[in-house]
Design an enzyme around this catalytic site. Structure first.
Site, PDB file in Angstrom:
ATOM      1  N   GLY A  14      91.825 -53.746 -12.308  1.00 11.12           N
ATOM      2  CA  GLY A  14      93.193 -53.453 -12.741  1.00 11.12           C
ATOM      3  C   GLY A  14      93.440 -53.474 -14.239  1.00 11.12           C
ATOM      4  O   GLY A  14      94.592 -53.559 -14.672  1.00 11.12           O
ATOM      5  N   SER A  15      92.376 -53.340 -15.043  1.00  9.00           N
ATOM      6  CA  SER A  15      92.623 -53.420 -16.488  1.00  9.00           C
ATOM      7  C   SER A  15      93.364 -52.188 -16.998  1.00  9.00           C
ATOM      8  O   SER A  15      94.150 -52.283 -17.949  1.00  9.00           O
ATOM      9  CB  SER A  15      91.323 -53.650 -17.265  1.00  9.00           C
ATOM     10  OG  SER A  15      90.521 -52.500 -17.258  1.00  9.00           O
ATOM     11  N   ASN A  16      93.132 -51.033 -16.393  1.00 10.84           N
ATOM     12  CA  ASN A  16      93.903 -49.854 -16.819  1.00 10.84           C
ATOM     13  C   ASN A  16      95.364 -49.973 -16.412  1.00 10.84           C
ATOM     14  O   ASN A  16      96.261 -49.575 -17.162  1.00 10.84           O
ATOM     15  CB  ASN A  16      93.288 -48.564 -16.266  1.00 10.84           C
ATOM     16  CG  ASN A  16      92.168 -48.059 -17.150  1.00 10.84           C
ATOM     17  OD1 ASN A  16      92.417 -47.589 -18.258  1.00 10.84           O
ATOM     18  ND2 ASN A  16      90.929 -48.180 -16.687  1.00 10.84           N
ATOM     19  N   ASN A 108      94.715 -39.226 -13.302  1.00 11.36           N
ATOM     20  CA  ASN A 108      93.577 -40.108 -13.065  1.00 11.36           C
ATOM     21  C   ASN A 108      92.859 -40.336 -14.376  1.00 11.36           C
ATOM     22  O   ASN A 108      92.894 -39.490 -15.269  1.00 11.36           O
ATOM     23  CB  ASN A 108      92.613 -39.459 -12.064  1.00 11.36           C
ATOM     24  CG  ASN A 108      91.432 -40.358 -11.754  1.00 11.36           C
ATOM     25  OD1 ASN A 108      91.586 -41.571 -11.552  1.00 11.36           O
ATOM     26  ND2 ASN A 108      90.222 -39.806 -11.733  1.00 11.36           N
ATOM     27  N   HIS A 110      88.964 -41.236 -15.785  1.00 13.54           N
ATOM     28  CA  HIS A 110      87.569 -41.267 -15.350  1.00 13.54           C
ATOM     29  C   HIS A 110      86.696 -41.619 -16.560  1.00 13.54           C
ATOM     30  O   HIS A 110      86.907 -41.065 -17.646  1.00 13.54           O
ATOM     31  CB  HIS A 110      87.177 -39.899 -14.773  1.00 13.54           C
ATOM     32  CG  HIS A 110      85.789 -39.890 -14.234  1.00 13.54           C
ATOM     33  ND1 HIS A 110      85.458 -40.482 -13.023  1.00 13.54           N
ATOM     34  CD2 HIS A 110      84.628 -39.407 -14.742  1.00 13.54           C
ATOM     35  CE1 HIS A 110      84.163 -40.336 -12.811  1.00 13.54           C
ATOM     36  NE2 HIS A 110      83.632 -39.687 -13.842  1.00 13.54           N
ATOM     37  N   GLU A 143      92.623 -30.819  -5.766  1.00  9.75           N
ATOM     38  CA  GLU A 143      91.794 -31.042  -4.579  1.00  9.75           C
ATOM     39  C   GLU A 143      90.323 -31.295  -4.912  1.00  9.75           C
ATOM     40  O   GLU A 143      89.549 -31.690  -4.042  1.00  9.75           O
ATOM     41  CB  GLU A 143      91.908 -29.850  -3.620  1.00  9.75           C
ATOM     42  CG  GLU A 143      93.168 -29.867  -2.741  1.00  9.75           C
ATOM     43  CD  GLU A 143      94.425 -29.394  -3.443  1.00  9.75           C
ATOM     44  OE1 GLU A 143      94.367 -29.044  -4.645  1.00  9.75           O
ATOM     45  OE2 GLU A 143      95.493 -29.390  -2.794  1.00  9.75           O
ATOM     46  N   ASP A 146      87.495 -35.356  -9.400  1.00  8.13           N
ATOM     47  CA  ASP A 146      87.483 -35.506 -10.865  1.00  8.13           C
ATOM     48  C   ASP A 146      87.536 -34.145 -11.557  1.00  8.13           C
ATOM     49  O   ASP A 146      86.957 -33.981 -12.646  1.00  8.13           O
ATOM     50  CB  ASP A 146      86.237 -36.292 -11.322  1.00  8.13           C
ATOM     51  CG  ASP A 146      86.228 -37.712 -10.758  1.00  8.13           C
ATOM     52  OD1 ASP A 146      87.309 -38.307 -10.636  1.00  8.13           O
ATOM     53  OD2 ASP A 146      85.142 -38.211 -10.429  1.00  8.13           O
ATOM     54  N   GLU A 175      89.616 -46.252 -22.814  1.00  9.45           N
ATOM     55  CA  GLU A 175      90.466 -45.941 -21.650  1.00  9.45           C
ATOM     56  C   GLU A 175      91.839 -46.577 -21.839  1.00  9.45           C
ATOM     57  O   GLU A 175      92.873 -45.953 -21.578  1.00  9.45           O
ATOM     58  CB  GLU A 175      89.828 -46.471 -20.364  1.00  9.45           C
ATOM     59  CG  GLU A 175      88.552 -45.754 -19.959  1.00  9.45           C
ATOM     60  CD  GLU A 175      88.008 -46.236 -18.626  1.00  9.45           C
ATOM     61  OE1 GLU A 175      88.790 -46.428 -17.680  1.00  9.45           O
ATOM     62  OE2 GLU A 175      86.779 -46.439 -18.527  1.00  9.45           O
TER      63      GLU A 175
HETATM   64  C1  GAR Z   1      87.664 -47.643 -14.977  1.00  6.59           C
HETATM   65  O1  GAR Z   1      86.537 -47.581 -15.797  1.00  6.59           O
HETATM   66  C2  GAR Z   1      88.051 -46.253 -14.497  1.00  6.59           C
HETATM   67  O2  GAR Z   1      87.846 -45.260 -15.470  1.00  6.59           O
HETATM   68  C3  GAR Z   1      87.103 -46.076 -13.340  1.00  6.59           C
HETATM   69  O3  GAR Z   1      87.112 -47.320 -12.681  1.00  6.59           O
HETATM   70  C4  GAR Z   1      87.342 -48.344 -13.644  1.00  6.59           C
HETATM   71  C5  GAR Z   1      88.500 -49.180 -13.162  1.00  6.59           C
HETATM   72  O4  GAR Z   1      88.664 -50.295 -13.986  1.00  6.59           O
HETATM   73  N1  GAR Z   1      87.537 -45.015 -12.483  1.00  6.59           N
HETATM   74  C6  GAR Z   1      86.706 -44.178 -11.867  1.00  6.59           C
HETATM   75  O5  GAR Z   1      85.486 -44.262 -11.947  1.00  6.59           O
HETATM   76  C7  GAR Z   1      87.392 -43.084 -11.055  1.00  6.59           C
HETATM   77  N2  GAR Z   1      86.476 -42.070 -10.668  1.00  6.59           N
HETATM   78  P1  GAR Z   1      90.017 -51.113 -13.975  1.00  6.59           P
HETATM   79  O6  GAR Z   1      90.268 -51.510 -12.506  1.00  6.59           O
HETATM   80  O7  GAR Z   1      89.757 -52.315 -14.829  1.00  6.59           O
HETATM   81  O8  GAR Z   1      91.103 -50.240 -14.506  1.00  6.59           O
END
Ligand code: GAR
Length: 201
Positions: A14-16, A108, A110, A143, A146, A175
């Site tokens: 959940g850091s994002n 999203n 990525h 659809e 990524d 990010e």
């Molecule tokens: C992040 O690095 C995000 O970019 C990635 O998962 C991580 C979640 O971290 N997402 C993907 O790979 C989606 N295809 P977070 O829970 O700390 O935000």
């Protein structure tokens, strides 16, 4: 003034989500986080959201048929007046139904410079491939996996002594900067989509 109502969908740390929540709190992103949702009831990000005082919900996703599951999720979102959806480490593919319900309103993040390295373990894919520059991408969700139109990207050089963890940590820093910035741009509404290109006015 009414501000757009967002849902954040997450599956893990959940850091994002935290970065987005900070940006909303500080007024950088004019929006309200109406719900933090997870397909994993034990996701640490949900606990953080509860501690910060956000409404949370979870529905265990494993073994659930994709569209039937998403119909329940969309119902939760609609009941809270959610207009925009931010996927923040949400590791469950969305059904066509979900995407149709929120067409053009799902973002999203990525951890790669798409279209390189979609899917799982993007940072490991980048290291294994030997690229000299990695990064992250915020894009609209369609659809394809990524594959939707790109809103913003940030570049992170790969160092010779990087391993998956050090590279992932440097990408993650970007990010946390990029996602709020991209969300702010999109909510501002001054963009148009031409083919695959998101063009800022
Ligand atoms: C992040 O690095 C995000 O970019 C990635 O998962 C991580 C979640 O971290 N997402 C993907 O790979 C989606 N295809 P977070 O829970 O700390 O935000």
């Amino acid at each position: 003034m009414t501000v757009p109502r967002l849902a954040i969908l997450l599956s893990g740390r959940g850091s994002n989500f935290e970065a987005l929540a900070r940006a909303v709190r500080d007024g950088m992103v004019p929006a309200e986080i109406a719900l933090v949702f997870s397909n994993r009831p034990a996701a640490p990000g949900l606990e953080i959201a509860r501690r910060l005082g956000f409404e949370t919900a979870a529905l265990a996703g494993s073994g659930q048929e994709r569209e039937a599951y998403d119909r329940q999720v969309v119902e939760l979102l609609r009941a809270r007046g959610v207009e925009w959806v931010c996927l923040a480490g949400y590791m469950r593919l969305l059904s066509g139904y979900f995407i149709e319900q929120y067409r053009g309103k799902i973002l999203n993040i990525h951890p790669s410079l798409l279209p390189a390295f979609p899917g799982l373990e993007a940072q490991k894919q980048a290291l294994d491939y030997g690229v000299k520059f990695a990064g992250c991408t915020v894009h609209f969700v369609d659809e394809t996996v990524d594959g939707g139109p790109i809103i913003a990207q940030a570049i992170v050089p790969v160092r010779d002594d990087d391993d998956e963890d050090t590279l992932a940590a440097r990408i993650l820093e970007q990010e946390h900067r990029l996602y709020p910035e991209a969300l702010r741009l999109v909510l501002g509404g001054r963009y148009r989509i031409e083919g695959r290109r998101v063009i800022m006015a």
